[in-house]
Design a protein around this motif. Structure first.
Motif, short mmCIF file in Angstrom:
data_model
loop_
_atom_site.label_atom_id
_atom_site.label_comp_id
_atom_site.label_asym_id
_atom_site.label_seq_id
_atom_site.Cartn_x
_atom_site.Cartn_y
_atom_site.Cartn_z
N LEU A 132 -14.19 114.58 63.57
CA LEU A 132 -13.90 113.48 64.49
C LEU A 132 -14.62 113.75 65.79
N VAL A 133 -15.50 112.83 66.18
CA VAL A 133 -16.29 112.99 67.41
C VAL A 133 -16.18 111.73 68.24
N ALA A 134 -16.42 111.88 69.54
CA ALA A 134 -16.34 110.72 70.43
C ALA A 134 -17.48 109.75 70.12
N ARG A 135 -18.69 110.31 69.90
CA ARG A 135 -19.84 109.49 69.50
C ARG A 135 -20.80 110.42 68.77
N ALA A 136 -21.82 109.82 68.16
CA ALA A 136 -22.75 110.63 67.38
C ALA A 136 -23.33 111.76 68.22
N GLY A 137 -23.32 112.95 67.70
CA GLY A 137 -23.91 114.09 68.38
C GLY A 137 -22.95 114.84 69.28
N ALA A 138 -21.77 114.27 69.53
CA ALA A 138 -20.81 114.95 70.40
C ALA A 138 -20.13 116.08 69.64
N PRO A 139 -19.57 117.03 70.33
CA PRO A 139 -18.92 118.15 69.63
C PRO A 139 -17.65 117.68 68.92
N PRO A 140 -17.32 118.29 67.79
CA PRO A 140 -16.14 117.86 67.03
C PRO A 140 -14.86 118.14 67.79
N GLU A 141 -13.92 117.21 67.72
CA GLU A 141 -12.63 117.36 68.37
C GLU A 141 -11.49 117.37 67.38
N GLY A 142 -11.84 117.31 66.11
CA GLY A 142 -10.80 117.32 65.09
C GLY A 142 -11.43 117.00 63.76
N HIS A 143 -10.61 116.82 62.74
CA HIS A 143 -11.17 116.46 61.44
C HIS A 143 -10.20 115.59 60.67
N VAL A 144 -10.74 114.93 59.63
CA VAL A 144 -9.93 114.07 58.76
C VAL A 144 -9.36 114.96 57.67
N SER A 145 -8.03 115.09 57.64
CA SER A 145 -7.42 116.02 56.69
C SER A 145 -7.09 115.36 55.35
N SER A 146 -6.73 114.11 55.35
CA SER A 146 -6.44 113.41 54.09
C SER A 146 -6.89 111.97 54.25
N ALA A 147 -7.64 111.45 53.28
CA ALA A 147 -8.13 110.07 53.40
C ALA A 147 -7.64 109.25 52.23
N GLY A 148 -7.21 108.02 52.52
CA GLY A 148 -6.72 107.14 51.46
C GLY A 148 -7.08 105.71 51.78
N LEU A 149 -6.33 104.79 51.14
CA LEU A 149 -6.61 103.37 51.30
C LEU A 149 -5.31 102.63 51.59
N ARG A 150 -5.40 101.45 52.19
CA ARG A 150 -4.25 100.57 52.28
C ARG A 150 -3.97 100.00 50.89
N LEU A 151 -2.77 100.23 50.44
CA LEU A 151 -2.45 99.80 49.08
C LEU A 151 -2.05 98.33 49.03
N THR A 152 -1.47 97.83 50.10
CA THR A 152 -1.17 96.40 50.16
C THR A 152 -1.96 95.87 51.34
N GLY A 153 -3.21 95.51 51.08
CA GLY A 153 -4.08 95.07 52.17
C GLY A 153 -5.43 95.74 52.01
N ASP A 154 -6.28 95.55 53.02
CA ASP A 154 -7.63 96.11 52.95
C ASP A 154 -7.80 97.20 53.99
N GLY A 155 -8.80 98.03 53.76
CA GLY A 155 -9.17 98.98 54.78
C GLY A 155 -8.80 100.40 54.39
N GLY A 156 -9.37 101.33 55.13
CA GLY A 156 -9.12 102.74 54.88
C GLY A 156 -8.13 103.28 55.89
N VAL A 157 -7.33 104.21 55.41
CA VAL A 157 -6.40 104.91 56.29
C VAL A 157 -6.57 106.40 56.05
N ALA A 158 -6.22 107.18 57.04
CA ALA A 158 -6.35 108.62 56.87
C ALA A 158 -5.41 109.33 57.82
N LEU A 159 -5.12 110.57 57.50
CA LEU A 159 -4.43 111.47 58.41
C LEU A 159 -5.47 112.45 58.93
N GLY A 160 -5.32 112.81 60.18
CA GLY A 160 -6.28 113.74 60.75
C GLY A 160 -5.61 114.66 61.74
N LEU A 161 -6.34 115.67 62.14
CA LEU A 161 -5.85 116.59 63.16
C LEU A 161 -6.82 116.51 64.32
#
Lengths: 979, 85
Positions: free
Chosen positions: A908-937
């Motif tokens: 997880l970065v503020a913009r391309a090339g910026a230093p990482p400030e976290g990461h995506v720990s689990s990624a999934g999908l909206r099961l009733t609806g569209d779009g991606g959801v995820a948990l991160g630190l």
């Protein structure tokens, strides 16, 4: 050098001819030949091309110390061994061998062009070249990869089977030369159980090269009698078996080769065995290896070690050259002169670098060939087949000797490898110019040439004494009898050392390490560049780092370094000795643990039922669990989505049998659980449960699960599948070490109870239809029956829907599962696997061991701080109080949403090339609806609610815009399952 | 492959045991934060005899105190972990 087979003599069986090929040409050899001896007998002189300079190379030695004649043996069909020493392969019918490191062929090798650029590629040149940044490096790498390495790897899967064995004995004797045979005979005669191992095909060691009589009979006959005595006393004699490593507490690993490389075993037997032998006493009779001399062109085909030449004559009945010059500093090489002369060859001269001396042996040789003292070799002149002449300096005057074979003897180095691996010291012995074993750390005893003992009689006597003593030390009380008397054909001393090159030798072609093409000039270069330690010399020049591990070169390099430093060799020391002594094929190390047998396979109690439903499988530790239950033709992702949506809309059932489960009972059960878990437990009423989590003692969350009070003093604890073994050990640790005063019992019931999780809006109704009894309310536990099987049911939700976990004894679970799954599917629901479970729990916002619980997060980071037991006293409480673990700005749990799927593991970065400030720990999908959801630190956690960030994965080339939100995407308040 | 004499089972190979931790790194449940940190992170690492907590995990599963020489691997003593009354 033009070798030929003698009309008679040798230990080969002249009645049995074997056909083999080398580089595509057919040859014939005799039973008892090695590949090297068979080729030498046919006049072959060129065996390979050297590693760096592609210089033509022949055979230097007759044993495992061979650095030059490395060939690939075997066929393309699964029995292929590269980098095999031709001197260590015994001939068999149909053997196929090819030379290595040459293109297009041995005789004409384009790689020889390297010799023209030799000034630019001395030792360590690659530390000063190939500069210029990462992109240029990727360009260089292509060429380096092609040039590096020796030999080609096998392409087909290994067709051989390998076996591991364990054995125990009183006395292990390594080496069946005269000293080892004497030791084994004495120990067996004393009543000890002996294991005698020999890397050669035959027992005898130096007796195979130098005939002798022992106990009044032919030495080799005596060797056979020793074998019988050892076996009769309950021991074991293994040939073609190398003691590869000496480990702690007298454990020695042996590599037994039942067939030669490339050869198929008869029947179904293993090709090799790896033995682990635990011995009470170990006797090392590993012999000594002859050293070469330093002179220009000392690597040419036609330059051989003196006792190797003698071996080829006496053991294999071959004359390796017609006109031989012997360059020596020992008496032993004079035996080679006699052997050549007796076989009908010509000895042009014996050049002895020592001052003039006189003894019976020297006189005998002097009657038949010129013996010159104060003589040192300077240069081997090139010729057809390798060598045409040897230039030498004899008492200061240059001389040239026409010859086609140069036999060199620079002294003998005791083989101390196993002694050093066992832990021990060395003492420098000036008479042999080498190190001999001292200060054994595990009581290992070296004897014979391995201990620097000079001569057959000395070796036999020492072996006998040591063998008898070793047997006595293990409690054997027999009387071994008298020492074997010996008379070698001729006594010759092996003492002597000659490390210095003669004045005027071109050091750039005076090779020290033949296999890695390290010259004396390279050793001097390393010294000039400041590499003064013998360990640095080794790494900078790669001296001693090839497959021969410096058997013929380490001491030459060390001596040169010591001379440059002006210190004695013993002050400079040796590099570390590491197993294996000679190369061991990986298959032997793996043994039977390959393929399906690599790791145990733990199958759940419902495995067959899932097989019936064509489940896709997911390894989970040693377990294998259903990942999804796709319909025919359905992809994994489609199946997972369908299953997860079924749970959200109707109902679903999944197998959670592999969850860790523990029953804890006794007056202090609740107290114990409040030590293990960081939440309160004691306040639970009977029949109630709660979510809980456990900390490691440094304060970080290590696992989570549920705890249920199923009786007055009885609890059921569940936790993650992956952490089950760890949790079991942890409970034992807390029980026995941290809180032994508590009164309770813990039972690990992971495999006793199978479990199904039934979840969804219609789960309660479906369960009620199958259950004799009432489904429990949320976070309650009850008992009942399904399909006549007594079950325990708890109500807890992992998926975010109302859910029940139904536990039954594992052997009785199948009918429970069948009944429930029929009901689920009849209601329009579905079975679901781990993939769908992931989608459900991510959308709900449940953390998981391995993803969010990664061992670096505190309860506060994960939003669990409010659940901590305010009374403390649990494992991890003390360290959790550390200021850094309570500080603001820590990586904490957040939710992330995007228009499309978010790459799991992305930074997880503020913009391309910026230093990482976290990461995506689990990624999934909206099961009733569209779009991606995820948990991160994310550093700062939910303080950054609303921020737009980039989830970027450079290795996958993906970047997705995400928004930081609360870590729940479905029913945050839990209305769907709370009562 | 060390040979470790289990007080219950006799001499057994290392493969049957799990090394748990040095005895001095055991953090009592009632330790203060400073004491816990000291136990875990600021420890002696002696070159020589050292008391360690092991478990005969694939044998009798007993918790053992073992005195091992960290330089030579010599096993100097093995005893069961005492249970406080």
């Amino acid at each position: 050098m033009t070798g030929r087979r003698l009309a008679e003599g040798g230990l080969v069986d002249r009645a049995r001819t074997l056909a083999f090929t080398f580089d595509g040409r057919r040859y014939e050899g005799l039973e008892g030949d090695t590949l090297a001896s068979a080729l030498l007998a046919q006049g072959v002189c060129l065996f390979g091309r050297s590693f760096k300079y592609h210089r033509p190379r022949g055979v230097l030695a007759a044993g495992v110390e061979e650095p030059n004649a490395l060939v690939a043996v075997g066929d393309a069909g699964g029995r292929f061994e590269p980098n095999t020493r031709a001197t260590d392969v015994f001939l068999y019918d149909g053997l196929e061998a090819v030379s290595q490191n040459r293109w297009p062929g041995l005789a004409v090798d384009l790689g020889a062009a390297n010799q023209w650029i030799a000034p630019f590629i001395p030792a360590g040149f690659y530390y000063k070249t190939f500069l210029g940044g990462p992109k240029l490096w990727l360009f260089y790498e292509r060429f380096i990869r092609r040039a590096a390495g020796l030999g080609a790897p096998p392409r087909a899967a290994d067709a051989d089977a390998y076996e591991h064995r364990a054995a125990f004995c009183d006395v292990l004797v390594v080496g069946a030369g005269p000293a080892g045979l004497a030791a084994a005979e004495a120990a067996a005669a004393s009543g000890a159980r002996v294991i005698l191992v020999e890397q050669d095909r035959r027992l005898g060691g130096s007796l195979l090269r130098d005939p002798a009589t022992v106990r009044g009979r032919d030495a080799l006959t005596w060797a056979g009698e020793v074998k019988d005595r050892v076996v009769a006393a309950g021991g074991l004699v293994l040939t073609r078996t190398t003691a590869a490593g000496y480990w702690d507490h007298n454990l020695v690993t042996l590599n037994e080769r039942r067939v030669e490389p490339g050869q198929s075993p008869v029947g179904d037997g293993p090709a090799q065995r790896l033995w682990r032998v635990r011995a009470q006493r170990v006797v090392l009779a590993t012999g000594a290896i002859e050293r070469p001399l330093l002179f220009a062109g000392n690597d040419r085909p036609g330059v051989m070690l003196s006792n190797a030449v003698r071996t080829y004559v006496q053991r294999f009945g071959i004359l390796p050259g017609r006109r031989v010059v012997i360059a020596t500093c020992t008496d032993d090489a004079y035996l080679t002169a006699l052997a050549i002369l007796d076989a009908g060859g010509e000895v042009a001269a014996v050049l002895d670098s020592r001052p003039a001396s006189d003894n019976a042996l020297i006189r005998r040789v002097g009657e038949r060939a010129p013996v010159l003292f104060g003589a040192q070799p300077v240069k081997a002149q090139r010729g057809r087949g390798g060598v045409s002449a040897l230039d030498a300096v004899v008492e200061g005057a240059p001389r040239r000797f026409a010859c086609d074979l140069v036999a060199v003897s620079g002294g003998f180095t005791p083989v101390v490898h196993l002694h050093m691996q066992a832990g021990g010291g060395l003492r420098f012995d000036p008479s042999c110019g080498a190190f001999v074993p001292a200060d054994p750390r595990q009581g290992q005893i070296s004897v014979g040439a391995a201990a620097g003992h000079d001569g057959l009689a000395r070796g036999l006597e020492a072996g006998w004494t040591v063998g008898a003593e070793a047997a006595r030390a293990t409690g054997a009380t027999g009387d071994p009898g008298p020492t074997p008397g010996a008379s070698p054909s001729i006594e010759a001393s092996t003492a002597g050392a000659a490390y210095d090159a003669a004045v005027g030798v071109n050091l750039k072609t005076a090779f020290v390490d033949l296999q890695n093409d390290v010259t004396a000039a390279d050793v001097d270069l390393a010294w000039r560049e400041g590499y003064r330690s013998v360990e640095h010399l080794k790494r900078y020049t790669t001296l001693g780092m090839a497959t021969d591990q410096g058997k013929t070169s380490n001491l030459l390099g060390l001596a040169r370094l010591a001379a440059a430093e002006g210190r004695p060799m013993e002050a400079v020391g040796l590099t570390t000795f590491r197993p294996p002594y000679t190369p061991v094929t990986l298959g032997a190390l793996a043994g039977e643990a390959v393929g399906e047998h690599l790791a145990p396979l733990r199958l759940g109690p419902l495995h067959d039922l899932h097989l019936e439903r064509s489940a896709l499988w997911q390894p989970s530790g040693y377990w294998t669990r259903p990942r999804a239950f796709p319909a025919p033709g359905e992809s994994l992702s489609d199946a997972a989505l369908r299953e997860a949506r079924a749970v959200r809309t109707t109902a679903g059932m999944t197998d959670v049998s592999t969850l860790a489960k523990f029953e804890i009972a006794g007056p202090d059960a609740a107290l114990f659980l409040e030590r293990v878990c960081a939440t309160t437990v004691a306040r639970l009423a009977v029949g109630r449960g709660r979510y809980t989590f456990m900390l490691r003692e440094d304060g970080f969350v290590i696992d989570d699960g549920t705890v249920w009070r199923i009786g007055d003093q009885r609890y059921l604890l569940t936790s993650s599948t992956g952490g089950a073994d760890r949790m079991s050990a942890h409970l034992s640790y807390v029980r026995r070490i941290l809180a032994p005063e508590l009164s309770l019992a813990v039972a690990d019931v992971q495999e006793h109870w199978a479990a199904a999780a039934l979840a969804g809006p219609r789960a309660r109704e479906i369960l009620a239809g199958c259950l004799e009894g009432e489904p429990p309310r949320h976070m309650a536990a009850t008992a009942g029956q399904v399909a006549g099987v007594p079950v325990r049911i708890v109500a807890a939700s992992y998926s975010g829907e109302r859910a029940f976990e139904i536990y039954a004894p594992a052997p009785a679970m199948a009918p429970v599962w069948r009944t429930l799954s029929a009901a689920v599917e009849a209601a329009g629901g579905a079975l679901y696997g781990l993939e769908a479970l992931e989608l459900l729990r991510i959308e709900k916002g449940h953390v998981e061991v391995g993803a969010e619980i990664d061992g670096r997060r505190t309860p506060g980071d994960l939003g669990l701080a409010r659940m901590l037991n305010p009374a403390g006293g649990y494992v991890g409480a003390a360290c959790l109080a550390r200021p850094a673990l309570q500080a603001a700005g820590r990586h904490a749990l957040v939710g992330l949403e995007a228009d499309g799927p978010i790459p799991e593991g992305a930074m997880l970065v503020a913009r391309a090339g910026a230093p990482p400030e976290g990461h995506v720990s689990s990624a999934g999908l909206r099961l009733t609806g569209d779009g991606g959801v995820a948990l991160g630190l994310l550093a700062g956690g939910l303080d950054r609610r609303g921020e737009r960030l980039l989830a970027t994965s450079p290795t996958r080339g993906r970047s997705v815009a995400v928004t930081v939100v609360e870590p729940h995407f479905h029913d945050p308040a839990g209305d769907r399952y709370r009562d | 492959m060390l040979l470790i004499p289990c007080p219950h089972c006799g001499p057994r190979a290392l493969a049957e045991f799990t090394f748990e931790r040095p005895v001095e790194s055991i953090v009592p449940l009632d330790a203060s934060t400073e004491a816990a940190v000291a136990h875990l992170y600021t420890r002696e690492n002696p070159r020589g005899p050292s008391w360690e907590l092991w478990r005969h995990a694939y044998g009798c599963r007993a918790w053992l105190r073992i005195q091992r020489d960290t330089a030579t691997h010599a096993i100097l003593a093995t005893e069961p972990m005492e249970r406080r009354p």
